[in-house]
Design a protein around this motif. Structure first.
Motif, PDB file in Angstrom:
ATOM      1  N   ALA A 186      24.468  49.697  88.758  1.00 28.04           N
ATOM      2  CA  ALA A 186      25.186  50.941  89.025  1.00 28.04           C
ATOM      3  C   ALA A 186      24.203  52.107  89.076  1.00 28.04           C
ATOM      4  O   ALA A 186      23.143  52.077  88.448  1.00 28.04           O
ATOM      5  N   ASP A 187      24.553  53.135  89.822  1.00 29.18           N
ATOM      6  CA  ASP A 187      23.712  54.335  89.903  1.00 29.18           C
ATOM      7  C   ASP A 187      23.774  55.106  88.590  1.00 29.18           C
ATOM      8  O   ASP A 187      24.793  55.125  87.895  1.00 29.18           O
ATOM      9  N   ALA A 188      22.657  55.762  88.270  1.00 27.70           N
ATOM     10  CA  ALA A 188      22.574  56.655  87.107  1.00 27.70           C
ATOM     11  C   ALA A 188      23.045  55.982  85.823  1.00 27.70           C
ATOM     12  O   ALA A 188      23.802  56.550  85.048  1.00 27.70           O
ATOM     13  N   GLN A 189      22.589  54.744  85.576  1.00 21.63           N
ATOM     14  CA  GLN A 189      22.952  54.004  84.377  1.00 21.63           C
ATOM     15  C   GLN A 189      21.707  53.591  83.610  1.00 21.63           C
ATOM     16  O   GLN A 189      20.640  53.369  84.197  1.00 21.63           O
ATOM     17  N   SER A 190      21.833  53.476  82.297  1.00 16.46           N
ATOM     18  CA  SER A 190      20.752  52.996  81.441  1.00 16.46           C
ATOM     19  C   SER A 190      21.036  51.563  81.012  1.00 16.46           C
ATOM     20  O   SER A 190      22.185  51.207  80.744  1.00 16.46           O
ATOM     21  N   TYR A 191      19.991  50.758  80.918  1.00 17.65           N
ATOM     22  CA  TYR A 191      20.104  49.354  80.531  1.00 17.65           C
ATOM     23  C   TYR A 191      18.977  49.006  79.558  1.00 17.65           C
ATOM     24  O   TYR A 191      17.874  49.561  79.647  1.00 17.65           O
ATOM     25  N   THR A 192      19.280  48.096  78.631  1.00 19.50           N
ATOM     26  CA  THR A 192      18.303  47.678  77.623  1.00 19.50           C
ATOM     27  C   THR A 192      17.926  46.220  77.857  1.00 19.50           C
ATOM     28  O   THR A 192      18.793  45.376  78.075  1.00 19.50           O
ATOM     29  N   TYR A 193      16.628  45.935  77.761  1.00 19.53           N
ATOM     30  CA  TYR A 193      16.100  44.606  78.059  1.00 19.53           C
ATOM     31  C   TYR A 193      15.183  44.122  76.932  1.00 19.53           C
ATOM     32  O   TYR A 193      14.681  44.913  76.125  1.00 19.53           O
ATOM     33  N   ARG A 194      14.966  42.816  76.921  1.00 20.30           N
ATOM     34  CA  ARG A 194      13.896  42.235  76.134  1.00 20.30           C
ATOM     35  C   ARG A 194      13.437  40.965  76.861  1.00 20.30           C
ATOM     36  O   ARG A 194      14.160  40.408  77.693  1.00 20.30           O
ATOM     37  N   ILE A 195      12.226  40.525  76.537  1.00 20.58           N
ATOM     38  CA  ILE A 195      11.609  39.403  77.239  1.00 20.58           C
ATOM     39  C   ILE A 195      11.159  38.374  76.213  1.00 20.58           C
ATOM     40  O   ILE A 195      10.586  38.730  75.172  1.00 20.58           O
ATOM     41  N   ILE A 196      11.410  37.109  76.509  1.00 28.29           N
ATOM     42  CA  ILE A 196      11.035  36.005  75.633  1.00 28.29           C
ATOM     43  C   ILE A 196      10.121  35.066  76.400  1.00 28.29           C
ATOM     44  O   ILE A 196      10.440  34.663  77.524  1.00 28.29           O
ATOM     45  N   ALA A 197       8.982  34.728  75.801  1.00 24.28           N
ATOM     46  CA  ALA A 197       8.068  33.753  76.403  1.00 24.28           C
ATOM     47  C   ALA A 197       8.451  32.351  75.948  1.00 24.28           C
ATOM     48  O   ALA A 197       8.965  32.159  74.837  1.00 24.28           O
ATOM     49  N   GLN A 198       8.198  31.367  76.805  1.00 23.04           N
ATOM     50  CA  GLN A 198       8.536  29.981  76.487  1.00 23.04           C
ATOM     51  C   GLN A 198       7.365  29.081  76.871  1.00 23.04           C
ATOM     52  O   GLN A 198       6.797  29.223  77.950  1.00 23.04           O
ATOM     53  N   ASP A 199       6.999  28.145  75.965  1.00 20.52           N
ATOM     54  CA  ASP A 199       5.863  27.270  76.256  1.00 20.52           C
ATOM     55  C   ASP A 199       6.324  25.989  76.948  1.00 20.52           C
ATOM     56  O   ASP A 199       7.509  25.784  77.215  1.00 20.52           O
ATOM     57  N   PHE A 200       5.356  25.112  77.245  1.00 18.29           N
ATOM     58  CA  PHE A 200       5.652  23.896  78.000  1.00 18.29           C
ATOM     59  C   PHE A 200       6.549  22.933  77.238  1.00 18.29           C
ATOM     60  O   PHE A 200       7.163  22.037  77.831  1.00 18.29           O
TER      61      PHE A 200
END
Length: 424
Positions: free
Chosen positions: A210-224
């Motif tokens: 959506a326009d003019a919206q804020s969003y929160t993220y996080r990132i997770i690493a994964q091994d083999f």
């Protein structure tokens, strides 16, 4: 057997059994450490000291070599649950072994184990003291960034994870958002929205937002092995508001060989981009970008019909939507064509006459003279008369004459029918 004698026999039998299990008077062993199929042999050597190293999903065990390996057949490893019950998780059939690795465990999880030696007929020794170990974890991604200058999308970038065993990244977004404000601490849960399948590829676009919206993220690493890192710190991104769509476009239909465009100024934009199509529902292609709210399209053709759309672009290259409809522009047809009424030779001169054109657009006339069918013509400049006399004819030559009308901007009509004259 009398009841009292029966109670005495049972008590004596239980005492002898417990004495045998305890190792002749040594410290008692809890019966809960025994699986139903295990039989305790107090004469088997015991493991008293075990060293461990914990990884993310595995634990390595090391113990001292048994003094008399010939007295045993191997080792048994037990996992102890919260109720102090045990389950055999590994059997090692080598009496000389001093190392073992147990894998497929959960990261950051506490476990308890015990080790016993294995004798004949699968009898086991008294178990080692409980080994309490907690598996490790993969460090989180250290740095991450989310954009705030795109329309309907957010770009995420982060630092590559230094662990070479990482094979992918899992992108998560909090499932709530609040217009114009941060989504932190709103109680939303993180959900997976995408996967990047390379440790060194550290970019992701979250689109159709959506326009003019804020969003929160996080990132997770994964091994083999499928082990996941701790989540990165939460990062917040936002979508940009698009400029207002242009719906006030006007296009002229009363100019010759050009179309004048104009529209209302859109606040806070850097430039405008004009699109054209030859049909209302056709494929609109970019024509030009301008920094004013008007433009003159030099079409160079008469009777041209062109449809236009304009979009505004701000200083971050965020563009407004193109209008659903389009604006029609057109160029004028050519001025009316003169009609020659007379073409003759008088006194060795060519005399050409034509009808007056009663049209406000016609301001003058011009005559073209061709010497034969080849070569470029001579143009005799604009005249307001309807008669033309050519005094520069040569005997034996054929001359062809055509007349055009001319408007105020010098645009000419289609040529009249030709008149061919020969001076003899």
């Amino acid at each position: 057997m009398k009841q009292s004698s029966k109670r005495l026999f049972c008590g004596l039998f239980l005492s002898l059994t417990l004495l045998a299990l305890s190792g002749c008077g040594s410290k008692n062993t809890s019966l809960s450490f025994l699986n139903p199929q295990d039989r305790l042999d107090p004469n088997l050597p015991t493991i008293t000291k075990v060293r461990t190293i914990a990884d993310v999903s595995s634990i390595a065990f090391e113990w001292d070599r048994v003094a008399d390996p010939n007295a045993i057949k191997g080792f048994a490893i037990y996992q102890i649950n919260a109720n102090n019950n045990t389950k055999r998780v590994a059997t090692i059939k080598n009496p000389y072994t001093t190392h073992f690795v147990l894998d497929s465990l959960l990261p950051e999880t506490s476990y308890a184990f015990a080790i016993a030696t294995l004798g004949a007929d699968n009898a086991i020794s008294q178990k080692s003291p409980a080994l309490r170990v907690k598996t490790s974890y993969i460090d989180p991604i250290e740095k991450a960034f989310a954009s705030s200058d795109y329309a309907k999308k957010i770009k995420l970038i982060w630092s590559p994870h230094p662990n070479p065993s990482i094979t992918r990244y899992i992108i998560q977004r909090k499932n709530t958002s609040t217009k114009g404000t941060s989504t932190k601490n709103t109680g939303g849960e993180f959900v997976n929205i995408g996967t990047i399948k390379h440790r060194l590829l550290v970019e992701y676009f979250d689109e159709n937002l959506a326009d003019a919206q804020s969003y929160t993220y996080r990132i997770i690493a994964q091994d083999f092995s499928g082990n996941k890192s701790r989540p990165s710190p939460e990062i917040e991104g936002a979508t940009r508001q698009k400029p207002k769509a242009i719906t006030t476009l006007q296009a002229s239909q009363n100019l010759a060989k050009k179309i004048q465009l104009s529209w209302e100024v859109v606040p806070d934009v850097a430039r405008y981009e004009i699109y054209t199509s030859t049909s209302l529902d056709g494929n609109y292609k970019p024509l030009v970008q301008v920094n004013k709210n008007y433009y003159t399209h030099k079409v160079g053709k008469d009777s041209a019909v062109i449809f236009y759309k304009v979009r505004a672009i701000d200083d971050k290259d965020v563009a407004s939507d193109l209008a659903n409809g389009a604006t029609k522009g057109a160029t004028l047809p050519p001025p009316p064509t003169p009609k020659i009424t007379k073409g003759t030779i008088q006194n060795s001169h060519a005399l050409i006459e034509w009808e007056v054109i009663n049209n406000a657009r016609v301001k003058a006339y011009a005559v073209y003279r061709y010497e034969g069918r080849l070569g470029s013509p001579l143009r005799f400049s604009n005249t307001i008369k309807t008669t033309f006399i050519d005094k520069e004819m040569h005997k034996g030559k054929r001359y062809i004459y055509k007349v055009v009308s001319v408007d105020s901007e010098g645009n000419e009509s289609l040529p009249s029918k030709e008149v061919e004259l020969l001076l003899q």
